[in-house]
Write an enzyme that holds these catalytic residues in place. Structure first.
Site, mmCIF file in Angstrom:
data_model
loop_
_atom_site.group_PDB
_atom_site.id
_atom_site.type_symbol
_atom_site.label_atom_id
_atom_site.label_comp_id
_atom_site.label_asym_id
_atom_site.label_seq_id
_atom_site.Cartn_x
_atom_site.Cartn_y
_atom_site.Cartn_z
ATOM 1 N N ARG A 29 -7.881 -6.310 -8.049
ATOM 2 C CA ARG A 29 -8.141 -5.162 -8.291
ATOM 3 C C ARG A 29 -6.821 -4.291 -7.626
ATOM 4 N NH1 ARG A 29 -8.141 -0.729 -4.899
ATOM 5 N NH2 ARG A 29 -8.798 -1.800 -3.490
ATOM 6 N N ASP A 30 -6.548 -4.416 -6.266
ATOM 7 C CA ASP A 30 -5.523 -3.356 -5.745
ATOM 8 C C ASP A 30 -4.145 -3.754 -6.419
ATOM 9 O OD1 ASP A 30 -4.383 -1.456 -4.230
ATOM 10 O OD2 ASP A 30 -4.137 -2.969 -2.453
ATOM 11 N N HIS A 222 -5.321 -4.233 6.745
ATOM 12 C CA HIS A 222 -4.687 -4.185 5.102
ATOM 13 C C HIS A 222 -3.504 -3.723 5.292
ATOM 14 C CE1 HIS A 222 -5.347 -3.363 0.791
ATOM 15 N NE2 HIS A 222 -4.383 -3.097 0.979
ATOM 16 N N HIS A 224 0.841 -3.190 4.219
ATOM 17 C CA HIS A 224 1.824 -3.187 3.206
ATOM 18 C C HIS A 224 3.040 -3.842 3.904
ATOM 19 C CE1 HIS A 224 -0.151 -0.998 -0.480
ATOM 20 N NE2 HIS A 224 -1.022 -1.642 0.425
ATOM 21 N N CYS A 255 0.454 1.135 -4.440
ATOM 22 C CA CYS A 255 -0.734 2.388 -4.328
ATOM 23 C C CYS A 255 -0.292 3.404 -5.428
ATOM 24 C CB CYS A 255 -0.691 2.785 -3.120
ATOM 25 S SG CYS A 255 -1.848 4.627 -3.145
ATOM 26 N N ASN A 264 1.670 -5.214 -1.195
ATOM 27 C CA ASN A 264 0.680 -5.811 -0.371
ATOM 28 C C ASN A 264 1.323 -7.126 0.191
ATOM 29 O OD1 ASN A 264 -2.008 -4.286 -0.361
ATOM 30 N ND2 ASN A 264 -1.532 -4.909 -2.777
#
Length: 315
Positions: A29-30, A222, A224, A255, A264
């Site tokens: 997804r991300d 989460h 990065h 993002c 990520n």
């Protein structure tokens, strides 16, 4: 759980770490939502199946967002039925509003997530609302999701810094965290959206959340890797007792609404570190690496993960 590198890394446990960490895999997804090209639906489904086969038990599948905003995930209705029956795998989906929740419920989703910002600038850029307006929009979504007996995750972006506002006061993050928990979220994911966190900052935020009544058991992280701090920040969170870590296979993603955000934390890099520390993840690193090499081939470029490159000898 062996690796192709002759039993390395050597396992040397450290004190005060959890025995097991649950990896919340966000690559499908991300990761894929940040790609310029749209990945075919069947390739996405195969990616999720391979991640599950590597031992990942929480795999964020897609987002029920309007295709205008994230065209890479416009196939949510087609993708989710292809993977929803994977045995033993949680498949959370992102729902930005009531319409997104309706779409997810119609397909049998049992875990959903909402995506909040702790800064006004990013709330405006990402949601076209103020922070409080966004929270007001999420409240009926979370309430209905709980009524339908769904598990609800609350993402919080810009917890450690904002590209427009700079440093973000810790009390500002705590306020939005408590608002999401109060409305019924089961779990929070603290996002370092532009990768500016450092370990002391991570531990200070976690300590303040605890002091304000937010239990560590409700928190995931989460990170990065913009400044190369993602693993150091993860270790700081684990030392505080956090046991849920978001990561993206092959280091995919960033993002789309914050151009300074880079990839990520790579799931392989995380697993390598945890394996060396003797922390169980249930993930087969060899299979996971092979999956990321395969996906890199689908995307036409090598994986940015250092572990993937080392174990697969990618250049």
């Amino acid at each position: 759980m062996s690796t192709p590198e002759l039993g390395l890394p050597m396992v040397v446990p450290a004190q005060d770490l959890p025995a097991r960490v649950r990896i919340h895999e966000v690559g499908a997804r991300d990761g894929l939502q940040n790609e310029n090209a749209t990945v075919p639906t069947e390739i996405k489904a195969e990616f999720i199946r391979r991640l599950a086969d590597a031992g990942l038990t929480t795999i964020e599948a897609t987002s029920f967002v309007h295709p205008k905003w994230v065209p890479q995930l416009a196939d949510a209705e087609q993708l989710f039925p292809l993977v929803r029956d994977l045995p033993g795998v949680r498949l959370p989906v992102l729902v930005p509003n009531a319409r997104g929740l309706d779409r997810a419920l119609a397909l049998g989703a049992t875990r959903v997530a909402v995506f909040a910002s702790v800064t006004e600038s990013f709330a405006k850029a990402n949601l076209n609302r103020t922070v409080d307006e966004a929270l007001a929009m999420f409240e009926p979504v979370v309430t209905r999701a709980r009524q339908e007996k769904l598990q609800v995750r609350g993402y919080l972006s810009m917890c450690f810094g904002d590209p427009w506002e700079g440093a973000v006061p810790i009390h500002q993050v705590v306020r939005v965290c408590k608002a999401l928990l109060d409305m019924g979220c089961d779990e929070l994911s603290l996002g370092d959206t532009i990768g500016v966190a450092t370990p002391g900052h991570v531990q200070s935020l976690l300590a303040e959340l605890n002091e304000e009544g937010v239990p560590t058991s409700s928190i995931g992280v989460h990170f990065h890797d913009t400044y190369g701090q993602a693993l150091a920040n993860t270790l700081a969170a684990l030392q505080h007792g956090v046991t849920t870590v978001d990561a993206s296979a092959g280091g995919l993603g960033g993002c789309p609404f914050a151009k300074s955000a880079t990839g990520n934390l790579a799931t392989e890099d995380l697993v390598w570190m945890l394996q060396g520390l003797g922390v169980d993840t249930g993930v087969d690193l060899g299979r996971l690496t092979a999956t990321s090499v395969w996906m890199a081939g689908q995307l036409g470029r090598p994986s940015p993960s250092r572990t993937v490159r080392a174990l697969s000898h990618q250049e």
